[in-house]
Design an enzyme around this catalytic site. Structure first.
Site, PDB file in Angstrom:
ATOM      1  N   CYS A 142      42.006  40.655  37.657  1.00 29.82           N
ATOM      2  CA  CYS A 142      41.965  41.680  38.701  1.00 29.82           C
ATOM      3  C   CYS A 142      42.273  43.084  38.175  1.00 29.82           C
ATOM      4  O   CYS A 142      41.499  44.021  38.388  1.00 29.82           O
ATOM      5  CB  CYS A 142      42.942  41.335  39.820  1.00 29.82           C
ATOM      6  SG  CYS A 142      42.512  39.862  40.766  1.00 29.82           S
ATOM      7  N   HIS A 195      44.603  46.608  41.809  1.00 33.15           N
ATOM      8  CA  HIS A 195      45.320  45.350  41.650  1.00 33.15           C
ATOM      9  C   HIS A 195      46.630  45.385  42.427  1.00 33.15           C
ATOM     10  O   HIS A 195      47.343  46.390  42.421  1.00 33.15           O
ATOM     11  CB  HIS A 195      45.605  45.109  40.162  1.00 33.15           C
ATOM     12  CG  HIS A 195      46.438  43.888  39.907  1.00 33.15           C
ATOM     13  ND1 HIS A 195      46.095  42.650  40.370  1.00 33.15           N
ATOM     14  CD2 HIS A 195      47.609  43.735  39.227  1.00 33.15           C
ATOM     15  CE1 HIS A 195      47.007  41.773  39.989  1.00 33.15           C
ATOM     16  NE2 HIS A 195      47.930  42.400  39.297  1.00 33.15           N
TER      17      HIS A 195
END
Length: 489
Positions: free
Chosen positions: A71, A127
């Site tokens: 991510c 993220h």
């Protein structure tokens, strides 16, 4: 006003003055979505009519790949246009905002803001490092956003969870977050639905500037807690499992096995839970498709319908048991390949498919060209406008995905070449072996293929920075800075 002036000066890039004809941009980021939407013809298929609606009005890139299969480095690379090998952002625990290369870089929303756009965002664009604590803030950069939902201090509303967690797995699996369950709630109660409702409101009204609207959809990220109606779309006795072959890992080097979650897979198989996990994932994909449909409905029924570019992308793919692995953090096709669609009115050839290898790094330069901005130097991607205009065009290109320092996969039209930091290799014939079962790297017959693909590897690899210990000086000061800016405004 001092802080605001500093920010304005820091990002005062010369661009084109916005006018009424400047297109708006709807920038949709989806978390952990693999090639399962049926339009992408992946290993497993989920009916996704709303993603299909978007594909019908734009170009679907069937051979698109992330710059990193995790991510944080993936999202940092998209938002900056810089590859992990250029920045040193390789893992989820690194705070990209403190990175020597990225801390002062001009990100996509920065550049749109500097070019006269109203920048609005909601949901998971960056993220999120503290989901287990409910923070949902993570490595968020509040600077380039005129407005963010639910706030500039928080990316996501609070999520709904079942009363007993985990519902179907073990606490040892990410603290029980690798899990799935049917929720007896309405879809509107989900955090993603609240983000989409807010974004739909922005799409339903006019704005005094061209609009850049970023919308992050968290599902199908774990845990797969989804309203029952989406599980009902996937009867338990009709779940399609991906193919797994005995001995598939025998020709995979040690470096490729290091992060495999074989223990998870073994437990799921031994406890007859594999199909249940895939069902949970599929239900979350159906929920995500529903959210995308709501955004498209709001756009189509609002004043921005005829002049809005839509970009749909996922930060990386996802294993559902292939190679006895779950999640991402690998360099095979199942992890690097992502759904990617661009709809650009009067530019993109509607309803088309491009099979050329492209990268999510291409989003930044593509949007710059579509919106008439001055091109930015030193971006690592290429504009896809030529492919939007002519999807059948060949680009003769290969793209790179990086999973940690000096671990790279090169994906061309027909081949996947993986080289790890220790020099070990994998080579797959994507045309004849799309599921990556047979590693050809040790066969001298393919030495020329490896040599040609090696030319696409990064010429240098940035050292990891920061150390990746998850600690961040930014977190202690950002909230205070945001409040100061609001007070002075």
């Amino acid at each position: 006003m001092k802080l605001l002036k500093t920010l304005v000066l820091s990002f005062a890039i010369v661009g084109s003055a916005p006018g009424a004809d400047h297109p708006n941009v709807l920038f949709i980021a989806v978390d952990d979505l693999n090639a399962s939407p049926n339009q992408f013809r992946g290993e497993t298929a989920v009916s996704t009519p709303n993603i299909g609606r978007l594909a019908e009005r734009g170009v679907l890139f069937s051979n698109a790949h992330c710059a990193a299969p995790a991510c944080n480095p993936s999202r940092a690379s998209v938002i900056s246009g810089l590859a992990p090998s250029s920045t040193g952002v390789y893992v989820n625990s690194q705070d990209w905002r403190e990175n020597n290369v990225m801390k002062d870089c001009v990100t996509i929303p920065h550049y749109f803001q500097a070019n006269g756009y109203k920048t609005m965002g909601g949901g998971k664009i960056y993220h999120a490092s503290s989901l287990s604590k409910g923070a949902y803030t993570g490595f968020m950069d509040s600077r380039p956003w005129d407005e963010y939902f639910p706030s500039k201090d928080r990316q996501m509303p609070q999520e709904v969870n079942p009363p007993n967690m985990p519902a179907n797995t073990l606490k040892e699996f990410y603290g029980g977050r690798f899990d799935w369950a049917e929720l007896d709630i309405e879809p509107d109660e989900m955090a993603d639905a609240k983000v989409v409702a807010w974004a739909s409101k922005q799409l339903s009204q006019t704005h005094d500037q061209p609009l850049f609207l970023g919308v992050g959809i968290y599902r199908p990220h774990i845990p797969w807690y989804t309203p029952k109606k989406y599980f009902d779309l996937h009867p338990a006795d009709q779940i399609q499992l991906p193919e797994v072959r005995a001995g598939d890992l025998d020709d995979v080097p040690k470096a490729g096995k290091n992060k495999l979650k074989t223990a998870w897979h073994r437990w799921l198989v031994d406890n007859n839970k594999w199909a249940g996990a895939v069902r949970g994932y599929n239900a979350s994909v159906s929920f995500t498709d529903d959210m995308i449909g709501r955004l498209l409905d709001a756009l189509d029924n609002g004043p921005l319908a005829d002049n809005t570019i839509v970009v749909l992308w996922s930060d990386h793919g996802y294993h559902l048991g292939q190679k006895q692995h779950w999640e991402k953090f690998a360099l095979w096709e199942q992890t690097t390949r992502v759904p990617f669609i661009i709809s650009a009115p009067c530019v993109a050839k509607a309803g088309s498919r491009s099979n050329e290898p492209v990268s999510l790094l291409d989003i930044y330069p593509t949007l710059n060209e579509l919106c008439g901005f001055q091109p930015r130097e030193k971006l690592d991607g290429n504009s896809l406008v030529p492919l939007l205009k002519n999807p059948a065009k060949k680009n003769g290109r290969a793209v790179v995905t990086t999973n940690g320092y000096k671990n790279h996969a090169v994906r061309s039209d027909n081949w996947r070449y993986i080289r790890y930091a220790d020099g070990s290799e994998e080579l797959y014939d994507q045309a004849g072996d799309p599921k990556n079962f047979t590693n050809l790297a040790s066969n001298p017959e393919y030495d020329t293929v490896k040599e040609e693909l090696s030319a696409w590897l990064p010429k240098s690899d940035a050292e990891t920075h920061p150390t990746g210990n998850g600690k961040s000086k930014w977190k202690d000061t950002e909230k205070k800075k945001n409040q100061e800016a609001r007070n002075e405004n």
